[in-house]
Structures are given as C-alpha cells and as structure tokens.
Design a protein around this motif. Structure first.
Motif, PDB file in Angstrom:
ATOM      1  N   ILE A  34      -5.785  -5.546   1.459  1.00  0.00           N
ATOM      2  CA  ILE A  34      -4.769  -4.499   1.376  1.00  0.00           C
ATOM      3  C   ILE A  34      -3.648  -4.854   2.350  1.00  0.00           C
ATOM      4  N   ASP A  77       0.081  -3.357   4.214  1.00  0.00           N
ATOM      5  CA  ASP A  77       0.984  -2.229   4.459  1.00  0.00           C
ATOM      6  C   ASP A  77       1.606  -2.396   5.845  1.00  0.00           C
ATOM      7  N   SER A 129       0.830  -1.203   0.000  1.00  0.00           N
ATOM      8  CA  SER A 129       0.000   0.000   0.000  1.00  0.00           C
ATOM      9  C   SER A 129       0.867   1.256   0.000  1.00  0.00           C
ATOM     10  N   GLN A 179      -3.387   6.470   3.998  1.00  0.00           N
ATOM     11  CA  GLN A 179      -4.114   5.203   4.097  1.00  0.00           C
ATOM     12  C   GLN A 179      -5.618   5.460   4.140  1.00  0.00           C
ATOM     13  N   ARG A 239      -1.746   3.779  -6.642  1.00  0.00           N
ATOM     14  CA  ARG A 239      -2.627   2.804  -5.994  1.00  0.00           C
ATOM     15  C   ARG A 239      -4.092   3.083  -6.338  1.00  0.00           C
TER      16      ARG A 239
END
Length: 392
Positions: A235, A237, A179, A260, A215
């Motif tokens: 997702i 990250d 991410s 985010q 993204r």
C-alpha cells in the motif's frame, strides 16, 4: 546457518527473526527501475536484447526479466493488478517535442479523471478535476471510478498459484494506485486539500470516504482472487515531505488516520499477508501510529529526510516494525563510486538488520542517473555483507 529459500528468508525478516541473510528486493512499484535505467543495466550486462515492459505508465517503471532478477539474487516477485488501457487525453492534439521512440503520449487522463502530462521521466499531474470544487454536492456528482470496469483479473489467480506452487520466491501483491490522502490530493490539489483539512473538514471527510469506498472495492476484487497466495501486500500513501510531515500529527490523527485504519483492517481481514506501507519523507513522528493501525513493514526509509537516521529508527521501532529500502538513491547511488555504494549498503545493514526486520532495496525507483555498476554493487554487497550474524 543453512541457506534459506527466498520466501522463508523474507518472512523471517519481517517477523523480526534473523534469516541466513538480509532479503533483497527489486521490481516493486516503489523499488523498480525506470525505463532508461533498465536499458542501461541490460546493456551493461550484455542483455540488451531483452524486452522492456512498462508496468506503470505514470511512473515509467519496468517489469524486470527473470534472468536479471536471478543475476541480482532478488528474493521477491510481484503480482501486479493490470488495468485496461487508459484513454489518451482528448485535449492532446499537438505532437510533442518530448515524444520518445517508446511512443510516449503527451498526456492522458486516468480512471479517476486526473490528467497527467509527460515531463522528463514521469507523467506529472497537470489538472486536478476537483480543484474548483468545495461543496458536498461536488463530491456526490463526481464520476467515481468503478473497479469492475477498469481492472483486469483474467489470469491473475493462475499467476499467483504458479508463484506459490512452482517457485520459492516471496510473493508481493500490488493492487494499484495511491491510498487515501495521496489519491485525494491528486483529485483536489495538494494545497487545496491541506486547507480543507483545516477549514473545510466536512468536505475532506466526504472526499476521503469516497476514495476509501473505491479502494475497498478494488481490494475486495483483487484479494478475492489472490489474497490467500500473498506473503506481503503493498500500500502507498505519502504523508510526509523531505523535511517534515504533510500535516501536524494531531491533524493526521483526526482526519487521515481513521480512513487508513479502516482500509488496512479491511485488507487484513481478506489476506494473511503482511502489510507493507510506502510513504516517502520525514515520517518518524507517525511511525507509532502506523504500527497501531497494522503496518508491518515501512518503505522506503528515506534516509536523506529529516529524522530518518537508521540507527535511531531501529532503536526506537525495530522490535515492532520492519524496514524496507534505505539504500540512498538521492546521493549515494547516483553520485557515489562503487565502493561508496558498498559503504552505504554496509551501514544500512549494520543499522537495520540485527535481530531481523530489514529488507534491502533502494529508496524509491532507480532513475537513469544511477550507473549500472552502482546497482550491481548494491545488490552484490547486500548478498555478501548481509549474511547473519551481521557484523556490527
């Protein structure tokens, strides 16, 4: 309770309702088997003739055959976004002593310009293309990837429609790649990016913004095809290490969380799917923040990390976020006996499953040091002991 269909079972669990049993997951980008693990399992099951299809070059994980998924009572099926073949690193002129019969290349450069080299099991980063950068001009002049050039959408919607209309499995979507924070340090370097967060904030904001833009483009293309078919969207990250967060909570909230939050909002506007978020490590201090920005399920619940006691996590957050994973792949699965693995499964179910909100899987992908018998023990015990009402 009558037997539920897999899709009903998983959605009930994520919605904090008690299904007939705890849902079982295997085969995702963070919950699959590595190539060697899969070969061992196939041989153990007498299915050695099944093909091995690698779905992530970097992580060397496989797409499991439907017969094995059925054998293990797995409730999920994954919808991976395919990418065009990545070019071999032009600097790789020498044959590798580590090359395997699977024709593993020495190294490659991905669509972001990050060079990776094969070491033991994975392709580890060997060059961060923005490591020597530091000026805003370096961000502006960088050749950012165009998703229209490297993603393959052909057949994706038809595959999604088949899973929705012809099967009862829960459909989990994966759009590829890390991410915001993680992809940024792939480009910049881990230590360099952490310093940027403190002393070169404008540069860090510019980098995050450009990564976010790519993204969003990727998400838009993928979800336009399949967003209406998905039950869960995945997702990843990583923002924590085994013992602590990668940065202070205050620094996360200032520098990373807004990006985010924007990405998660963008995704949720384009699909009704629940948002599954993967971050390894000691993430407990930021779970409230993740809930606030739309995370529905947290993976992998790294139980060996500091502050990740499952009973305490359930007590503090269990009515607001689902937990996905939690079966210890650092100690119990590789080094435990089958009975010790079953004990591990029972403990995590007792801690996390009451009231719903738990999907059982390993903590990250299962490596070749995990015996096939332990994999079978994990899923067999999950299906047996995970029936509601849970024994506590």
């Amino acid at each position: 309770m009558s037997q539920m269909k897999p899709r009903e079972r998983l959605l009930a669990a994520i919605n904090h309702q008690e299904p007939d049993r705890v849902p079982l997951d295997l085969g995702g980008i963070n919950t699959s088997l590595m190539v060697g693990t899969y070969d061992q399992l196939k041989s153990h099951l007498g299915m050695g003739d099944l093909p091995t299809k690698v779905i992530s070059k970097t992580w060397q994980i496989v797409e499991l055959d439907e017969r094995i998924l059925q054998r293990l009572s797995i409730d999920t099926r994954y919808l991976f976004l395919q990418t065009r073949p990545i070019q071999k690193d032009p600097q790789d002129d020498e044959p590798s002593a580590r090359r395997t019969p699977r024709d593993i290349e020495e190294s490659f450069v991905d669509e972001w310009g990050v060079r990776r080299r094969f070491i033991l099991h994975y392709y580890e980063i060997s060059d961060h293309p923005l490591k020597q950068a530091g000026r805003l001009e370096d961000i502006e002049s960088y050749p950012w990837p165009d998703p229209r050039e490297h993603i393959i959408l052909d057949g994706l919607r038809e595959r999604a429609r088949h899973l929705r209309e012809d099967t009862d499995f829960a459909i989990v979507g994966y759009m590829g790649g890390a991410s915001i924070f993680e992809q940024s340090w792939y480009l910049r370097g881990y230590a360099e990016l952490l310093l940027d967060l403190l002393i070169n904030k404008e540069f860090a904001h510019s980098l995050f913004s450009r990564v976010l833009d790519v993204r969003k483009q990727n998400s838009e293309a993928y979800l336009r095809e399949v967003g209406d078919y998905l039950d869960v969207i995945q997702i990843g990250d990583d923002i924590a290490t085994q013992n602590e967060l990668a940065m202070s909570p205050a620094l996360y909230r200032e520098m990373v969380k807004p990006y985010q939050a924007e990405l998660f909002r963008f995704i949720k506007e384009r699909t009704p799917a629940k948002l599954y978020y993967h971050t390894c490590g000691a993430i407990a201090p930021l779970i409230d923040d993740l809930i606030e920005i739309g995370v529905d399920a947290l993976n992998p619940v790294q139980v060996s990390a500091r502050g990740m006691d499952t009973s305490e996590l359930k007590r503090r957050f269990g009515d607001r976020i689902a937990f996905w994973g939690a079966i210890d792949s650092q100690r119990a699965l590789p080094f435990g006996t089958c009975e010790e693995v079953r004990d591990e499964v029972r403990k995590r179910i007792r801690d996390l499953a009451p009231g719903g909100g738990y999907v059982l899987a390993g903590v990250h992908n299962l490596q070749p040091d995990i015996p096939p018998a332990n994999i079978l023990a994990m899923y067999e015990e999950g299906a047996r002991y995970g029936r509601y009402p849970v024994k506590v």
